[in-house]
Design a protein around this motif. Structure first.
Motif, PDB file in Angstrom:
ATOM      1  N   GLU A   1       0.827  -1.207   0.000  1.00 25.69           N
ATOM      2  CA  GLU A   1       0.000   0.000   0.000  1.00 25.69           C
ATOM      3  C   GLU A   1       0.864   1.262   0.000  1.00 25.69           C
ATOM      4  N   HIS A   2       1.873   1.276   0.877  1.00 24.17           N
ATOM      5  CA  HIS A   2       2.727   2.466   0.994  1.00 24.17           C
ATOM      6  C   HIS A   2       3.599   2.670  -0.244  1.00 24.17           C
ATOM      7  N   SER A   3       4.146   1.573  -0.783  1.00 24.12           N
ATOM      8  CA  SER A   3       4.983   1.690  -1.981  1.00 24.12           C
ATOM      9  C   SER A   3       4.190   2.287  -3.137  1.00 24.12           C
ATOM     10  N   TYR A   4       2.976   1.822  -3.289  1.00 23.21           N
ATOM     11  CA  TYR A   4       2.120   2.330  -4.364  1.00 23.21           C
ATOM     12  C   TYR A   4       1.810   3.814  -4.156  1.00 23.21           C
ATOM     13  N   LEU A   5       1.512   4.206  -2.924  1.00 19.90           N
ATOM     14  CA  LEU A   5       1.224   5.613  -2.620  1.00 19.90           C
ATOM     15  C   LEU A   5       2.432   6.497  -2.919  1.00 19.90           C
ATOM     16  N   ARG A   6       3.608   6.013  -2.558  1.00 21.99           N
ATOM     17  CA  ARG A   6       4.838   6.792  -2.806  1.00 21.99           C
ATOM     18  C   ARG A   6       5.044   7.011  -4.301  1.00 21.99           C
ATOM     19  N   LEU A   7       4.830   5.973  -5.088  1.00 16.84           N
ATOM     20  CA  LEU A   7       4.997   6.103  -6.536  1.00 16.84           C
ATOM     21  C   LEU A   7       3.933   7.021  -7.132  1.00 16.84           C
ATOM     22  N   GLN A   8       2.718   6.907  -6.633  1.00 16.18           N
ATOM     23  CA  GLN A   8       1.634   7.738  -7.143  1.00 16.18           C
ATOM     24  C   GLN A   8       1.925   9.232  -6.935  1.00 16.18           C
ATOM     25  N   LYS A   9       2.602   9.555  -5.839  1.00 19.28           N
ATOM     26  CA  LYS A   9       2.927  10.957  -5.561  1.00 19.28           C
ATOM     27  C   LYS A   9       3.908  11.532  -6.587  1.00 19.28           C
ATOM     28  N   LEU A  10       4.620  10.653  -7.292  1.00 18.82           N
ATOM     29  CA  LEU A  10       5.596  11.102  -8.292  1.00 18.82           C
ATOM     30  C   LEU A  10       4.982  11.273  -9.681  1.00 18.82           C
ATOM     31  N   VAL A  11       3.744  10.811  -9.856  1.00 22.73           N
ATOM     32  CA  VAL A  11       3.058  11.006 -11.139  1.00 22.73           C
ATOM     33  C   VAL A  11       2.819  12.503 -11.339  1.00 22.73           C
ATOM     34  N   GLY A  12       3.189  12.990 -12.540  1.00 23.78           N
ATOM     35  CA  GLY A  12       3.061  14.416 -12.828  1.00 23.78           C
ATOM     36  C   GLY A  12       4.313  15.217 -12.526  1.00 23.78           C
ATOM     37  N   THR A  13       5.363  14.539 -12.000  1.00 23.80           N
ATOM     38  CA  THR A  13       6.636  15.218 -11.742  1.00 23.80           C
ATOM     39  C   THR A  13       7.649  14.833 -12.817  1.00 23.80           C
TER      40      THR A  13
END
Length: 512
Positions: free
Chosen positions: A441-453
């Motif tokens: 769950e956390h790994s996916y959230l961390r990667l999602q935060k980088l979408v758009g960067t």
């Protein structure tokens, strides 16, 4: 669904377990003997195999990827994880079959398993001819000669001095872009679950000037990323000859300031010449100083390191990471447990509050820094409530990646002597399942935060799935996949705009 989670950290690359190392022979050196060497365990073992290959290459060997054609077979072993030990045993039995066909074949065990299981391998199971510990690789040519003369050969003596600093490792199975550089050997931490202090000996740091020289040479050969390796890199400390003499004669002259020391380190790094380094005024070198010395080689050389220990990682190290763009914003900080009582019987020498303080310091000093960890499920006497504290620690940190294991008792460790392995396997499995689910769950959230960067990526090669895509890692150690282009190639940096992510990978396109 997030079940395709991968852990993109090169320190424990499962795909490399049992990998056979292969290098080009050197003209005029080979005397016809062939070496087959495969490695298990951590990055330190793969780095050690490169040292072994270098030593034997000088003695006339060439490598082979087929053990059936070899004159000498070595397995570089790991005692940390139970599955690695079982794989090695199974592999040795296969080599025993090969030895029936080739009676002159020399079979040897290297590394962490050597000292602990030497009598079993040599006398009881009779699977090997030579057993060599991590500090005795220089003795390999002599030990092979002993076996050729009909004797069994053993050298598992541990050293307080050996660092192999003068041996330039042959880079095996390398992409020519990323390299491991060993900065220290051994470990002084006596974690109750760990065998490393017994198999790799006491902690000793390598001369920083030889490290800078090796990294400079790698950069000049086209490598663009180095990972500084140690069991506990934060405790790296090299005492200079100048510093030693000053202490011995009781000289009261004022110590060099941090700023002066760093200026000298910068001059040393930029010079890139070991012969001139010892002429520089220098005090003792700690890990923060070493990081700076390596970072100053070139802004195009990325610097990573593994592994940090929560009791030792200092604000000075964190400020150094923040100061240099080419020191990656990624820290592997094993927590093992989120409960203070369990940490105490693990002999980790920090508690929950100390660990949280170090996490807070990383977040404050290096905003956005990626953090990964190790977690052990079901350690001796761990209660359900204590397990919940580990889960709450994971919620607090929200790690980018994690290595997660069920506790497995290792013979010879303090835990094996002092504590009962009293958590049922079914309970361990259930706790591990909960830990893994939370990390996914956390790994996916961390990667999602980088979408758009936009991420700066070092291209490592083609994607595993398609030769129409390149892959590489971001500063935060996340795997990034993007289309192949004519204007960039492996070994170069590109800026990649992240369009989307899977549960393990960022996907994007190169932008100017």
């Amino acid at each position: 669904m997030m079940m395709d989670l991968l852990i993109p950290d090169k320190t424990h690359d499962e795909s490399r377990q049992g990998e056979a190392l292969l290098i080009e022979p050197i003209d005029g050196k080979n005397d016809g003997r062939k070496l087959y060497i495969e490695s298990y365990g951590c990055a330190m073992n793969f780095s050690d195999s490169e040292i072994v290959a270098s030593i034997l290459l000088e003695k006339g060997f060439e490598t082979t990827s087929d053990y059936n054609t070899a004159d000498v077979i070595f397995i570089n072993t790991c005692s940390i994880r139970e599955n690695a030990e079982q794989r090695v045993r199974n592999r040795l039995k296969e080599f025993t079959v090969a030895k029936v066909k080739n009676p002159g074949l020399v079979v040897g065990v290297l590394g962490c398993m050597a000292e602990r299981l030497k009598s079993k391998f040599l006398e009881e199971e009779r699977l090997v001819d030579v057993v060599v510990g991590p500090d005795a690789y220089r003795d390999l040519p002599n030990l092979i000669d002993q076996v050729d003369d009909g004797q069994k050969a053993v050298n598992v003596l541990l050293s307080r001095e050996e660092t192999y600093a003068d041996i330039s490792p042959v880079r095996l199975n390398s992409n020519g872009i990323n390299a491991f550089v060993s900065i220290m050997r051994g470990c002084d931490n006596m974690c109750s679950f760990c065998v490393v202090p017994f198999t790799r000996g006491r902690e000793r740091s390598r001369d920083p000037y030889s490290i800078v020289e090796e990294c400079t040479d790698l950069f000049n050969k086209g490598y663009r990323e180095v990972t500084l390796l140690g069991q506990n890199v934060d405790s790296y400390k090299w005492k200079s000859e100048v510093g030693s003499q000053r202490s011995e004669v009781g000289n009261k002259e004022e110590e060099l300031s941090n700023e002066e020391r760093q200026e000298d380190a910068g001059a040393i790094s930029k010079a890139g010449s070991a012969s001139r380094m010892h002429d520089q005024r220098a005090g003792d070198v700690n890990f923060a100083n070493l990081l700076e010395m390596v970072a100053l080689i070139s802004p195009d050389l990325r610097v990573r390191f593994s592994t940090s220990h929560p009791k030792d990682i200092t604000d000075e190290v964190l400020y150094t990471i923040n100061k240099y763009e080419n020191i990656c914003n990624y820290i592997h900080l094993p927590v093992q447990s989120g409960n203070s009582r369990v940490l105490e019987i693990m002999n980790r020498t920090y508690d929950r509050e100390w660990y949280i303080d170090r996490i807070d310091a990383i977040r404050r000093i290096i905003p956005g820094c990626a953090i990964s960890t190790d977690v052990i499920a079901g350690f001796c006497s761990e209660t359900e409530e204590e397990h919940r504290e580990t889960l709450s620690m994971m919620d607090y940190v929200q790690y980018d990646f994690a290595y997660m294991f069920m506790y497995s008792e290792r013979p010879g460790t303090l835990a094996a002597k002092r504590y009962a392995d009293d958590i049922p396997d079914a309970v361990k499995r259930n706790r591990l399942k909960e830990i893994v689910a939370k990390q996914q769950e956390h790994s996916y959230l961390r990667l999602q935060k980088l979408v758009g960067t936009t991420q700066k990526v070092l291209i490592e090669g083609f994607s595993k799935k398609s030769d129409k895509d390149y892959c590489g890692r971001s500063d935060h150690n996340a795997m990034v996949v993007f289309p192949v282009g004519e204007n960039y190639k492996p070994g170069e940096y590109v800026n990649v705009f992240i369009d989307r992510s899977t549960t393990a990978t960022l996907i994007g396109r190169v932008v100017s």
